[in-house]
Structures are given as structure tokens and as C-alpha cells.
Design an enzyme around this catalytic site. Structure first.
Site, short mmCIF file in Angstrom:
data_model
loop_
_atom_site.label_atom_id
_atom_site.label_comp_id
_atom_site.label_asym_id
_atom_site.label_seq_id
_atom_site.Cartn_x
_atom_site.Cartn_y
_atom_site.Cartn_z
CE LYS A 125 -44.51 2.81 33.62
NZ LYS A 125 -44.22 2.91 32.19
CG ASP A 165 -43.64 -0.72 32.51
OD1 ASP A 165 -43.45 0.12 31.62
OD2 ASP A 165 -42.73 -1.10 33.27
N GLY A 236 -33.33 -8.45 26.84
CA GLY A 236 -34.73 -8.74 27.15
C GLY A 236 -35.26 -9.87 26.28
CG PHE A 237 -36.80 -13.40 27.51
CD1 PHE A 237 -36.43 -12.72 28.66
CD2 PHE A 237 -37.45 -14.63 27.65
CE1 PHE A 237 -36.71 -13.25 29.92
CE2 PHE A 237 -37.73 -15.17 28.90
CZ PHE A 237 -37.37 -14.47 30.03
N GLY A 238 -39.07 -10.22 26.35
CA GLY A 238 -40.51 -10.03 26.49
C GLY A 238 -41.12 -9.49 25.20
CG ASN A 239 -45.55 -8.40 24.67
OD1 ASN A 239 -45.57 -9.43 24.01
ND2 ASN A 239 -46.59 -7.91 25.32
CB VAL A 240 -40.35 -4.42 24.57
CG1 VAL A 240 -39.50 -3.35 23.93
CG2 VAL A 240 -41.52 -3.80 25.34
CB ALA A 241 -36.97 -8.29 23.35
CD1 TRP A 242 -41.80 -12.15 19.19
CD2 TRP A 242 -43.47 -10.72 19.65
NE1 TRP A 242 -42.85 -12.45 18.38
CE2 TRP A 242 -43.88 -11.61 18.64
CE3 TRP A 242 -44.35 -9.73 20.11
CZ2 TRP A 242 -45.15 -11.52 18.07
CZ3 TRP A 242 -45.61 -9.66 19.55
CH2 TRP A 242 -46.01 -10.54 18.54
#
Ligand code: 2IT
Length: 445
Positions: A125, A165, A236-242
């Protein structure tokens, strides 16, 4: 014989002021200590000591000029945690909260997660305390160039393959890859999450979110249940949540919340439409980093300064950042009837919250299993780059789905308690650990 308390006391002594690293290692060691004590070869090979010490850590100064012409200084890192089963692999996080301890926790988790994916990838990481919020494109570009000028010394397609990330998306990966290419003159795909027209994989942006829903779908099936008709709270409201919202909607569930730094949105009609996500994406990339305007635009409720864990739902998916769900939140969710919790951020739940779900026999999917779809598709991107070809979206998605089913199987195999409760934390930790530990034993010290 290893003893948890004395081992952890020594680890804390050696890693002062790194509470997240201690939290992550304690959880894993709790799960695997019996397995380790039953197999003397692990103790003989000092497996726990070796697996909790990163192979190496790079720390470097990152200088860049802001739009006003002032010089700014940040700190960059790459933690190469463990390469027993493959090249170092793991994301870069640009966030003001990043410390060495954060990246050590993430690198340690990544090692076990990557092991679970079934693909040959070690764990790493990296990142910086650089805060991309409010920065212009040119500032981001200058920061990324400076960061990669140093990072490129330590990475390579068969050595260490970083990715995105929090705070590192398609734009940052593009800038970072551009700089790597300028310095090294190589098109080896040394980063994953690249744009499609320069070696990226289809489905990579959605992969973490799709993967977590595939994993959740398996959890429900294993409990004689179905995802169809379930209500879901996401943070969240980024790529992952999307990705998670899109896949949940496709599978017949309804996502009723999302959240940002300013609060959360409750949308009884469901957030999983193209139009709504296009708007979220606009909010995020226009550097506002707020979700409130969604409420006005789509007639939903905005709750300022709070997290969505107070909403009564069937399933909860923390998708934002570590320790975003507290013991208090866990109690509220359980008293409101939550039936499944699936960590999609890395270590999204505080230790006490995860323990509470397990005590209450709520099926609880830990991040290192549930969110492994992102890095799994990164692994598939590496394969495509190495073969100089590109797979179709359907091909990648099918492989991702098969990997998530396998990860779920591994968790059940290692995590089923005598009373039939599937302890996914234990299952994921033991399954991920064994593969890495056995590889280390076989290769000697
Ligand atoms: O936490 C993670 O698994 C990631 N940020 C993705 C890492 C990767 O190499 O795709």
C-alpha cells in the site's frame, strides 16, 4: 506456543502510535492463533513475527507548486508488505488522514486479501497525506508527477504494481502512469486502474462494488435467503459505492442511502439510477465533495453531519473509510433489524462493532473478503497487460464473479462454527493467512 496478549504487547511496543495497524493485526492473530499453535512449523519459522513486519517501507518528500506559485511539501510512502505469493500489489491513497500506520494496516490487510483472490499477488500500500479536495487539475498533475518521480524507483510490472484507493481515481492514475512512461519509456502496465485506451481493464472501476454485491449475494444464498427485495444502506459516494449500488439494483435490491463528508442522503425511491449516479459523479469530481445537492435535485432527505447507520434496513455496507461504523452504530443497526453487514471499505467497522455483530450472530462479511473484487480485477488487468490483449467486459465480469464465489467458499470452509454460524472474519483470516504462511515456509527465510 504463541499467546495473543504477549504477542500483541510486543507488537505494540515495536509499532508505537500506529493504532490502526495494531487493530488490524490483532483481529487477524486472534483468528489464526489456534491454527498457528497447532502447526509447530509456523512457530519454528516465526511466521507471526515475519508476517507482521513489512518487507520494506519507503518514505519520501513530495514537492509541488500550487496554482499561486507557492511550493508545497507532502510526504509520500510505499509499504511493500509481503511478496511471498506474487509481486507487491495494492493501492495508493491520497488523503489528509494518511500516516505510516494507516498504510501499514492497509498493506497488511492487502496481503491477506490478495491471497484470498486466488491470484498470485503479494500485498502493498502507498500514498500520501496530500489532500486532493479543492485542488485544480494542474495541481493534481504536478503533485502526481512529483510523487511518481520518486515512486518509480521502487515499482515495476513484476516487482510492485500500485493502483488507486481513496483520492486516487482514473485521473490520478492517468497522470501517474504518464510520468512513469516519461521516465522509464515502458508500456508495461505498471499501474492498474488505467484508462481503457492505454491498457486498463473493462469493469475495473465498478469491480469493488460489483464484487461486494456478488459476495453478499453468496452470503444470502448460504443463509437460505435472497437479495431480491432487500433494502440497503451504503456509505460513501465514490466508485465503490457507485458499483455496489448499480449491482444491487440489477440483482433486485434497493439502496436507500449514500453519504459524503457533509452527511447522508435517504432516498426511499432508491439511489441506483444512471441519472442519480451521474449527478453524484459530477458533485464528486467538481471538487465539492458534498452530497446535499442530491436531496434538492431528486426530492430526497438530507441528514447533515450524520452517518446512514440510523436508517432501518436489511443490509448495511460501509463503503467509505476505516472505522466508519462504531459500536454505537452497530447497536443501532441491530436494534433496527439489520440482517447482514458487509464491510466494503477496508476495516470499515471498529473492532468492537465487528465483534458485536458476530456476538449477535449477524452474518458479517469483512472487507478483506468482500472488497477483494477491486484488486482481483487489477490482477486481471495485469494478466491482460502481460499478454498484450484486452478481454471483453463480459469476460472480466464472469471471472470477477467466479472469484467472489470462491472467496465466499473459502470463508465458509475455514469459518464455520460448531453451531453452524459462519464466522466470515475467522474464515477470511485463516484462508488468507494459510496460503501466505505456507509459501513463506516452503521458501525458507
Ligand atoms: O484496497 C484495495 O484493495 C484497493 N484499493 C485496490 C488495490 C488494487 O491494487 O487494485
Amino acid at each position: 506456543m504463541y499467546k495473543l496478549d504477549s504477542f500483541m504487547a510486543e507488537l505494540e511496543r515495536k509499532n508505537p502510535a500506529q493504532p490502526e495497524f495494531i487493530q488490524a493485526t490483532r483481529e487477524v492473530i486472534e483468528s489464526v492463533i489456534d491454527v498457528v499453535n497447532e502447526n509447530p512449523v509456523y512457530e519454528k519459522n516465526k511466521i507471526l513475527e515475519r508476517m507482521t513486519e513489512p518487507d520494506r517501507v519507503f518514505s519520501f518528500r513530495v514537492e509541488w507548486e500550487d496554482d499561486l506559485g507557492s511550493l508545497q511539501v507532502n510526504r509520500g510512502y510505499r509499504v511493500q508488505f509481503n511478496n511471498a505469493i506474487g509481486p507487491y500489489k495494492g493501492g495508493l491513497r491520497f488523503h489528509s488522514s494518511v500516516t505510516l500506520g494507516t498504510l501499514k494496516f492497509l498493506g497488511f490487510e492487502q496481503t491477506l486479501k490478495n491471497s484470498l483472490t486466488t491470484l498470485p499477488m503479494g500485498g502493498a500500500k502507498g500514498g500520501s497525506d496530500f489532500n486532493p479536495r479543492g485542488k485544480s487539475d494542474s495541481e493534481i498533475l504536478r503533485f502526481c508527477r512529483s510523487f511518481m518521480t520518486e515512486l518509480q524507483k521502487y515499482i515495476g510490472p513484476d516487482t510492485d504494481v500500485p493502483a488507486g484507493d481513496i483520492g486516487v481515481g482514473a485521473r490520478e492514475i492517468g497522470f501517474l502512469y504518464g510520468q512513469y512512461k516519461k521516465i522509464r519509456d515502458e508500456n508495461t502496465g505498471v499501474l492498474t486502474g488505467k484508462g481503457i485506451n492505454f491498457g486498463g481493464s473493462l469493469v475495473r472501476p465498478e469491480a469493488t462494488g460489483f464484487g461486494t454485491m456478488y459476495f453478499a449475494d453468496e452470503m444470502l444464498k448460504a443463509h437460505g435467503d435472497t437479495i431480491v427485495g432487500k433494502t440497503i444502506a451504503l456509505s460513501g459516494f465514490g466508485n465503490v459505492a457507485w458499483g455496489a449500488a448499480v449491482k444491487a439494483t440489477q440483482l433486485g435490491a434497493k439502496v436507500v442511502t449514500i453519504s459524503g463528508p457533509d452527511g447522508y442522503i435517504y432516498d426511499a425511491d432508491g439511489v441506483g439510477t444512471e441519472e442519480k449516479w451521474a449527478f453524484m459523479n459530477y458533485l464528486r469530481t467538481s471538487n465539492n465533495d458534498v452530497v446535499e445537492p442530491y436531496a434538492k435535485k431528486f426530492g430526497a432527505t438530507f441528514v447533515a453531519g450524520k452517518k446512514p447507520w440510523e436508517v432501518a434496513v436489511d443490509m448495511a455496507f460501509p463503503c467509505a473509510i476505516q472505522n466508519e461504523l462504531s459500536l454505537e452504530d452497530a447497536k443501532t443497526l441491530v436494534s433496527n433489524g439489520v440482517r447482514y453487514v458487509v464491510e466494503t471499505s477496508n476495516m470499515g467497522c471498529e473492532a468492537e462493532a465487528a465483534t458485536y455483530f458476530i456476538e449477535k450472530k449477524i452474518p458479517f462479511g469483512p472487507g478483506k473478503a468482500a472488497n477483494a473484487g477491486g484488486v482481483a480485477v487489477s490482477g486481471l488487468e495485469m494478466s491482460q497487460n502481460a499478454m498484450h490483449l484486452a478481454w471483453s467486459a463480459q469476460e472480466v465480469d464472469e471471472k470477477l464473479h467466479a472469484i467472489m464465489v470462491k472467496i465466499h467458499e473459502a470463508c465458509v470452509l475455514e469459518g464455520k462454527d460448531e453451531d453452524g454460524y459462519i464466522n466470515y472474519v475467522k474464515g477470511a483470516n485463516i484462508a488468507g493467512f494459510k496460503k501466505v504462511a505456507d509459501a513463506m515456509v516452503m521458501m525458507g527465510y
